[in-house]
Design a protein around this motif. Structure first.
Motif, PDB file in Angstrom:
ATOM      1  N   SER A 268       0.851  -1.115   0.071  1.00 23.80           N
ATOM      2  CA  SER A 268       0.143   0.272   0.118  1.00 23.80           C
ATOM      3  C   SER A 268       1.007   0.846   0.101  1.00 23.80           C
ATOM      4  O   SER A 268       0.393   2.251  -0.103  1.00 23.80           O
ATOM      5  CB  SER A 268      -1.024  -0.180   0.844  1.00 23.80           C
ATOM      6  N   LYS A 269       1.837   1.169   0.689  1.00 19.36           N
ATOM      7  CA  LYS A 269       2.759   2.305   0.760  1.00 19.36           C
ATOM      8  C   LYS A 269       3.996   2.882  -1.180  1.00 19.36           C
ATOM      9  O   LYS A 269       3.684   3.438  -1.067  1.00 19.36           O
ATOM     10  CB  LYS A 269       3.960   2.128   1.817  1.00 19.36           C
ATOM     11  N   ILE A 270       4.202   2.115  -1.253  1.00 14.15           N
ATOM     12  CA  ILE A 270       4.951   1.693  -2.877  1.00 14.15           C
ATOM     13  C   ILE A 270       3.651   1.703  -3.775  1.00 14.15           C
ATOM     14  O   ILE A 270       3.989   3.404  -4.826  1.00 14.15           O
ATOM     15  CB  ILE A 270       5.227   0.551  -3.135  1.00 14.15           C
ATOM     16  N   ALA A 271       2.143   1.410  -3.798  1.00 15.71           N
ATOM     17  CA  ALA A 271       1.738   1.632  -4.538  1.00 15.71           C
ATOM     18  C   ALA A 271       0.419   2.144  -4.503  1.00 15.71           C
ATOM     19  O   ALA A 271      -0.033   1.997  -5.430  1.00 15.71           O
ATOM     20  CB  ALA A 271       1.306   0.006  -5.253  1.00 15.71           C
ATOM     21  N   ARG A 272       0.307   3.719  -3.574  1.00 14.15           N
ATOM     22  CA  ARG A 272      -0.252   4.207  -3.491  1.00 14.15           C
ATOM     23  C   ARG A 272      -1.041   5.516  -4.267  1.00 14.15           C
ATOM     24  O   ARG A 272      -2.520   5.422  -4.583  1.00 14.15           O
ATOM     25  CB  ARG A 272      -0.154   4.963  -1.568  1.00 14.15           C
ATOM     26  N   ARG A 273      -0.173   5.875  -4.895  1.00 11.88           N
ATOM     27  CA  ARG A 273      -0.185   6.610  -6.010  1.00 11.88           C
ATOM     28  C   ARG A 273      -1.518   5.607  -7.071  1.00 11.88           C
ATOM     29  O   ARG A 273      -2.203   6.735  -7.749  1.00 11.88           O
ATOM     30  CB  ARG A 273       0.559   7.545  -6.435  1.00 11.88           C
ATOM     31  N   LEU A 274      -0.550   4.596  -7.709  1.00 12.06           N
ATOM     32  CA  LEU A 274      -0.629   3.962  -8.762  1.00 12.06           C
ATOM     33  C   LEU A 274      -2.184   3.664  -8.827  1.00 12.06           C
ATOM     34  O   LEU A 274      -2.923   3.526  -9.100  1.00 12.06           O
ATOM     35  CB  LEU A 274       0.055   2.484  -9.087  1.00 12.06           C
TER      36      LEU A 274
ATOM     37  N   GLY B 111      -4.128   4.806  -6.125  1.00  8.19           N
ATOM     38  CA  GLY B 111      -6.113   6.619  -6.392  1.00  8.19           C
ATOM     39  C   GLY B 111      -5.871   6.059  -8.196  1.00  8.19           C
ATOM     40  O   GLY B 111      -7.178   6.817  -8.890  1.00  8.19           O
ATOM     41  N   LYS B 112      -4.793   6.324  -8.822  1.00  8.17           N
ATOM     42  CA  LYS B 112      -5.400   6.506  -9.952  1.00  8.17           C
ATOM     43  C   LYS B 112      -6.123   5.405 -10.712  1.00  8.17           C
ATOM     44  O   LYS B 112      -6.244   5.947 -11.852  1.00  8.17           O
ATOM     45  CB  LYS B 112      -2.938   6.184 -11.175  1.00  8.17           C
ATOM     46  N   ILE B 113      -5.189   3.767 -10.888  1.00 10.27           N
ATOM     47  CA  ILE B 113      -6.603   3.198 -10.915  1.00 10.27           C
ATOM     48  C   ILE B 113      -8.340   3.652 -10.582  1.00 10.27           C
ATOM     49  O   ILE B 113      -9.131   3.287 -11.667  1.00 10.27           O
ATOM     50  CB  ILE B 113      -6.114   1.943 -10.191  1.00 10.27           C
TER      51      ILE B 113
ATOM     52  N   MET C 129      -3.832   6.547  -3.002  1.00 12.11           N
ATOM     53  CA  MET C 129      -4.400   7.929  -2.278  1.00 12.11           C
ATOM     54  C   MET C 129      -5.368   8.679  -2.317  1.00 12.11           C
ATOM     55  O   MET C 129      -6.114   8.594  -4.187  1.00 12.11           O
ATOM     56  CB  MET C 129      -2.956   8.916  -3.501  1.00 12.11           C
ATOM     57  N   PRO C 130      -5.348   9.516  -1.876  1.00  9.19           N
ATOM     58  CA  PRO C 130      -7.170  10.065  -2.315  1.00  9.19           C
ATOM     59  C   PRO C 130      -7.324  10.734  -3.368  1.00  9.19           C
ATOM     60  O   PRO C 130      -5.782  11.721  -3.734  1.00  9.19           O
ATOM     61  CB  PRO C 130      -7.948  10.492  -1.174  1.00  9.19           C
ATOM     62  N   ALA C 131      -8.269  10.743  -4.279  1.00 10.01           N
ATOM     63  CA  ALA C 131      -7.966  12.236  -5.518  1.00 10.01           C
ATOM     64  C   ALA C 131      -7.108  13.546  -4.939  1.00 10.01           C
ATOM     65  O   ALA C 131      -7.248  14.395  -5.219  1.00 10.01           O
ATOM     66  CB  ALA C 131      -9.734  12.594  -5.892  1.00 10.01           C
ATOM     67  N   GLU C 132      -8.495  14.156  -3.693  1.00 11.94           N
ATOM     68  CA  GLU C 132      -7.339  15.374  -3.521  1.00 11.94           C
ATOM     69  C   GLU C 132      -6.287  15.682  -3.201  1.00 11.94           C
ATOM     70  O   GLU C 132      -5.486  16.673  -2.982  1.00 11.94           O
ATOM     71  CB  GLU C 132      -9.059  15.506  -2.132  1.00 11.94           C
ATOM     72  N   ASP C 133      -5.893  14.205  -2.647  1.00 15.80           N
ATOM     73  CA  ASP C 133      -4.051  14.451  -2.469  1.00 15.80           C
ATOM     74  C   ASP C 133      -3.230  14.250  -3.728  1.00 15.80           C
ATOM     75  O   ASP C 133      -2.100  14.841  -3.399  1.00 15.80           O
ATOM     76  CB  ASP C 133      -3.678  13.143  -1.249  1.00 15.80           C
TER      77      ASP C 133
END
Length: 571
Positions: free
Chosen positions: A287-293, A295-297, A514-518
């Motif tokens: 979850s830490k490594i792929a957090r932004r990925l 969120g993008k998915i 990652m939340p969209a707002e972040d």
């Protein structure tokens, strides 16, 4: 689709990437393969390709795009025009560095303490839940053999490096065999038979570089002064063995096959445990490594859903008021589309990542039915491709497998069915071109507000599989001759007949994404100066796609004939 890249693109790697692109076109979309090309040529295919910052990743992405869209020509223009870099989403392990260090320390402790780990795990109902799952029970006893065999192979390569000039002089004149040109090799899809016939390593290596590769492995694997093994080098030894068995079998390195078997056994246990020694730690690191990925998915899926709903609403209005709606819908389809949900998500959603869009809206261009020579102008397909590293593939897969172990989701079942969990546990290596696919389907017979209107289907592939080389048959002989490996087809992560709604997937993903707002604010492109050669390369890429019919040669800046500074803008 999230795909794992390989190293510097070889002739085999390019061939594999292009073939996977063709397979994806012909098998992942409803209808025949030409259907996607028809959608793409009529602006009904919304495609974006992202890669990490490394050139080798981008080349893999360009090769895949060439096969997907049935393009011709070299990879560089395809790369320039179709592949976007996003290093913050697809690169780096900084967010989980401390946890990975902790996992590796615990892994080292398990291996060197002669702990009995996995031979007893095979009988367990959930073997993947045990600490150190996948490690052989006698791992520590195999380490000396690994070191000795590595030294044996290294010493042979050293002799070849020393004799390289002499051997070349005896076998073939220098004039016939020019120095290896890696840039030229990127355009090749066939083996360099001249190098192999001359007894040289395949690809971009000479014997000196090959020796440096093996010598570094030998030195890093075991510190003789401290009498200490470094288990983090085991995957690198395994990769080196695998590469030379595939591409340099003609060198007949004694002991290489035996070294490969020992390294594979150890790597099958080490690699998955580097991203967490147990299921909960794998989930935390993933979850830490792929957090932004992640969120993008989620943003990709939401945008696709809202787009589909807006089209459904337009169609419903047309059915109710045919005459009035036909005129309004025609005008609406010819303009940029924007739903209410995309307004709320605009500044923080996909458009925060797609650099060519305005900050406050997501622009979607559609065919004008007045000019479209198609029966279904409203039909639309969205494709997002992410080329990333092994760490992101493992991290994303671990979140998929174990997200239900989070405290907030204790009552939920895993997104991955039990049989797929077992297959994934036995498939510990996610090789080059391994991939995970999320397909979103819409059931137009279901009410718009019904959660079952949108379902998600998840599949995975372990990529280029080495096991066919182990067979002594015609297939293995052909693979050896072509220096390539078959890419395994997709396997389901859900039971046949099961129904995973988009709503449930969002619920399961949200705690780790990652939340969209972040998401960081949009960074607008700044104008930059370019050389005439760079401008020419960009214009050549545009010409390939039919945007230019003639190609003027730009004047160099400051030349006598240059009356002004021409500015070119490409969107």
């Amino acid at each position: 689709m999230v795909l794992k890249y390989g190293g510097v693109l070889t002739h085999a790697g390019r061939k594999q990437a292009e073939e996977l692109g063709r397979y994806f076109r012909n098998n992942m979309y409803p209808g025949e393969g030409t259907g996607l090309l028809r959608l793409h040529s009529t602006y009904r295919h919304d495609l974006k390709i992202y890669s990490s910052d490394e050139g080798r990743v981008q080349m893999s992405a360009a090769a895949f795009a060439k096969g997907l869209l049935d393009l011709e020509g070299q990879l560089t223009p395809i790369l320039v025009s179709l592949v976007s870099k996003d290093s913050s989403m697809l690169d780096g392990l900084d967010n989980a560095r401390a946890e990975i260090k902790e996992a590796k320390a615990r892994l080292n402790e398990i291996i060197l303490s002669n702990a009995k780990v996995l031979d007893t795990n095979e009988d367990a109902e959930l073997p993947w839940m045990i600490d150190g799952a996948g490690l052989p029970s006698n791992a520590s006893k195999r380490l000396p053999a690994l070191v000795n065999l590595t030294k044996k192979v290294t010493s042979q390569v050293e002799l070849l490096a020393k004799d390289e000039d002499e051997k070349l002089a005896e076998t073939i004149p220098y004039a016939v065999l020019p120095p290896y040109d890696q840039a030229k090799a990127l355009g090749k899809t066939n083996i360099d038979v001249d190098r192999i016939a001359a007894g040289l390593p395949c690809g971009s290596e000479g014997f000196l570089l090959m020796f440096a590769r093996w010598k570094k492995l030998e030195r890093d694997l075991y510190n003789e002064r401290k009498e200490r093994f470094d288990i983090t080098q085991i995957p690198d030894v395994y990769d080196s063995c695998k590469y030379d068995r595939l591409h340099n079998a003609h060198l007949n390195l004694e002991g290489l096959d035996e070294l490969f078997k020992v390294a594979q056994l150890l790597a099958d246990g080490v690699i998955p445990n580097e991203y967490g020694i147990n299921a909960k730690q794998k989930l935390k690191i993933g979850s830490k490594i792929a957090r932004r990925l992640l969120g993008k998915i989620l943003i990709d899926l939401r945008n696709t859903r809202e787009e589909a709903l807006s089209v459904a609403e337009l169609k419903s209005n047309q059915d109710q008021n045919p005459n009035k709606a036909r005129r309004e819908d025609r005008d609406q389809l010819s303009k940029p589309q924007k739903s209410e949900d995309s307004r709320r998500l605009s500044s923080t959603s996909e458009m925060s990542l797609d650099q060519d869009d305005d900050e406050d809206k997501e622009t979607k261009y559609r065919l004008d039915p007045k000019y479209a020579n198609v029966k279904t102008p409203e039909r639309h397909v969205r494709t997002r491709l992410y080329f990333t590293s092994e760490s992101h593939i493992h991290s994303l897969m671990n979140v998929l497998r174990y997200c239900n172990l989070d405290d907030s989701l204790q009552e939920e079942d895993s997104l991955v069915c039990h049989s797929a969990l077992d297959r994934l546990f036995k498939t510990r290596e996610l090789d080059y071109m391994s991939y995970i696919v999320f397909r979103l389907f819409e059931n137009t017979e279901v009410a718009l507000e019904d959660p079952k209107r949108f379902r998600v289907e998840m599949t995975f592939s372990r990529g280029a599989d080495l096991s066919p080389l182990e067979n002594n048959d015609g297939v293995a002989a052909s693979l050896h001759q072509e220096h390539t490996l078959p890419i395994m087809g997709p396997e389901r992560m859900q039971e046949p007949g099961s129904y995973l709604t988009l709503q449930k997937m969002e619920t399961m993903f949200r705690p780790f994404a990652m939340p969209a707002e972040d998401f960081p604010p949009l960074q607008l492109h700044k104008a930059s100066l370019a050389t005439s050669q760079e401008v020419q390369a960009c214009l050549s890429a545009l010409q390939i796609y039919g945007l230019f019919t003639s190609l003027p040669m730009p004047m160099p800046m400051g030349s006598k004939n240059c009356q002004c500074q021409s500015q070119w803008e490409v969107r």
